[in-house]
Design an enzyme around this catalytic site. Structure first.
Site, PDB file in Angstrom:
ATOM      1  N   HIS A  79       0.942  -1.148   0.171  1.00  0.00           N
ATOM      2  CA  HIS A  79       0.034  -0.100   0.001  1.00  0.00           C
ATOM      3  C   HIS A  79       0.723   1.284  -0.031  1.00  0.00           C
ATOM      4  CE1 HIS A  79      -3.164  -2.728   2.444  1.00  0.00           C
ATOM      5  NE2 HIS A  79      -3.648  -2.352   1.171  1.00  0.00           N
ATOM      6  N   LYS A  94     -17.674  -7.106   6.676  1.00  0.00           N
ATOM      7  CA  LYS A  94     -16.239  -7.523   6.706  1.00  0.00           C
ATOM      8  C   LYS A  94     -15.907  -7.557   8.151  1.00  0.00           C
ATOM      9  CE  LYS A  94     -13.408  -6.676   2.560  1.00  0.00           C
ATOM     10  NZ  LYS A  94     -12.271  -5.638   2.090  1.00  0.00           N
ATOM     11  N   ARG A 149      -2.342  -5.818  -8.515  1.00  0.00           N
ATOM     12  CA  ARG A 149      -1.219  -6.860  -8.275  1.00  0.00           C
ATOM     13  C   ARG A 149      -1.258  -7.996  -9.594  1.00  0.00           C
ATOM     14  NH1 ARG A 149      -2.862  -7.624  -2.442  1.00  0.00           N
ATOM     15  NH2 ARG A 149      -5.004  -7.471  -3.468  1.00  0.00           N
ATOM     16  N   SER A 162      -3.238  -7.646   3.021  1.00  0.00           N
ATOM     17  CA  SER A 162      -3.055  -7.660   4.505  1.00  0.00           C
ATOM     18  C   SER A 162      -3.611  -9.035   5.075  1.00  0.00           C
ATOM     19  CB  SER A 162      -4.357  -6.507   4.776  1.00  0.00           C
ATOM     20  OG  SER A 162      -4.042  -5.245   4.206  1.00  0.00           O
TER      21      SER A 162
HETATM   22  O1  PNS Z   1      -9.496  -2.747   0.730  1.00  0.00           O
HETATM   23  P1  PNS Z   1     -10.851  -2.933   0.247  1.00  0.00           P
HETATM   24  O2  PNS Z   1     -11.926  -3.521   1.381  1.00  0.00           O
HETATM   25  O3  PNS Z   1     -10.882  -3.949  -0.847  1.00  0.00           O
HETATM   26  O4  PNS Z   1     -11.463  -1.550   0.069  1.00  0.00           O
HETATM   27  C1  PNS Z   1     -12.672  -1.356  -0.719  1.00  0.00           C
HETATM   28  C2  PNS Z   1     -13.011  -0.022  -0.972  1.00  0.00           C
HETATM   29  C3  PNS Z   1     -13.056   0.670  -0.008  1.00  0.00           C
HETATM   30  C4  PNS Z   1     -12.303   0.595  -2.221  1.00  0.00           C
HETATM   31  C5  PNS Z   1     -14.920   0.007  -1.437  1.00  0.00           C
HETATM   32  O5  PNS Z   1     -15.129  -1.012  -0.466  1.00  0.00           O
HETATM   33  C6  PNS Z   1     -15.481   1.093  -1.343  1.00  0.00           C
HETATM   34  O6  PNS Z   1     -15.441   2.063  -2.424  1.00  0.00           O
HETATM   35  N1  PNS Z   1     -15.979   1.356  -0.088  1.00  0.00           N
HETATM   36  C7  PNS Z   1     -16.990   2.471  -0.247  1.00  0.00           C
HETATM   37  C8  PNS Z   1     -18.521   2.184  -0.282  1.00  0.00           C
HETATM   38  C9  PNS Z   1     -18.873   2.381  -1.765  1.00  0.00           C
HETATM   39  O7  PNS Z   1     -18.830   3.505  -2.297  1.00  0.00           O
HETATM   40  N2  PNS Z   1     -19.409   1.198  -2.374  1.00  0.00           N
HETATM   41  C10 PNS Z   1     -19.658   1.075  -3.807  1.00  0.00           C
HETATM   42  C11 PNS Z   1     -18.412   0.923  -4.706  1.00  0.00           C
HETATM   43  S1  PNS Z   1     -18.697   1.181  -6.254  1.00  0.00           S
END
Ligand code: PNS
Length: 166
Positions: free
Chosen positions: A17, A41, A91, A128
């Site tokens: 990251h 989660k 990745r 992670s």
């Molecule tokens: O590390 P992660 O859990 O893969 O991160 C995912 C993240 C934060 C990018 C995604 O969960 C997100 O955008 N969350 C905010 C809620 C949202 O906008 N959801 C619709 C996505 S199109």
């Protein structure tokens, strides 16, 4: 002012990251590291701890701020802050398959673009989830995470987020 956001759970933030965030900081005037909570989660670290670890690690880098995404849409968060681009590290092709629909959705919702940066070869294997598993089973993760994260892994991490009631 060209502002980008690097969103993620960061549970915990790791060297892969950090490398992507540092590269994003070279491309934009300001980078917001936006720490999200997805109630579907289970997290090892509470939101405040995930934010603290990111802040401690990134404190010496200019033009980077760390804050929570909040409960709403990332697209709306970007619109409110005048964010030009979401920056994500890739990745593998499975990362791309996961990211592409979100990138398209975010652009449709708010016009924000997503910029993909290929992960540095040295960090292609880092996640992670894998780091937590290796640590939990007694392996050394000191090559993969910053010192502040290592300290907190040893401290155990606080309870996972609990979903809101109702
Ligand atoms: O590390 P992660 O859990 O893969 O991160 C995912 C993240 C934060 C990018 C995604 O969960 C997100 O955008 N969350 C905010 C809620 C949202 O906008 N959801 C619709 C996505 S199109």
């Amino acid at each position: 002012m060209r502002r980008a956001v690097c969103p993620g759970s960061f549970d915990p933030i790791h060297n892969g990251h950090l490398e992507v965030i540092a590269r994003a900081a070279g491309l934009f005037d300001e980078v917001i590291v936006a720490v999200s909570t997805n109630y579907a989660k289970q997290y090892r670290f509470a939101l405040e701890e995930r934010i603290d670890m990111a802040r401690e690690t990134l404190a010496s880098l200019k033009g980077i701020v760390v804050e929570p995404v909040g409960d709403g849409l990332l697209a709306e968060y970007c619109r409110q802050r005048g964010v030009s681009a979401i920056v994500k590290g890739l990745r593998s092709s499975s990362d791309f398959d996961y990211e592409l629909p979100m990138a398209t959705m975010n652009r449709q919702l708010s016009g924000v673009e997503t910029v993909f940066l290929p992960a540095e070869a040295h960090y292609l294997h880092l996640s992670s989830t894998l780091i937590k598993e290796v640590f939990t089973l007694g392996g050394s993760v000191s090559d993969f995470v910053p010192r502040s994260v290592l300290k907190r892994l040893h401290a155990g991490g606080s309870a996972s987020e609990t979903p809101p009631r109702g």
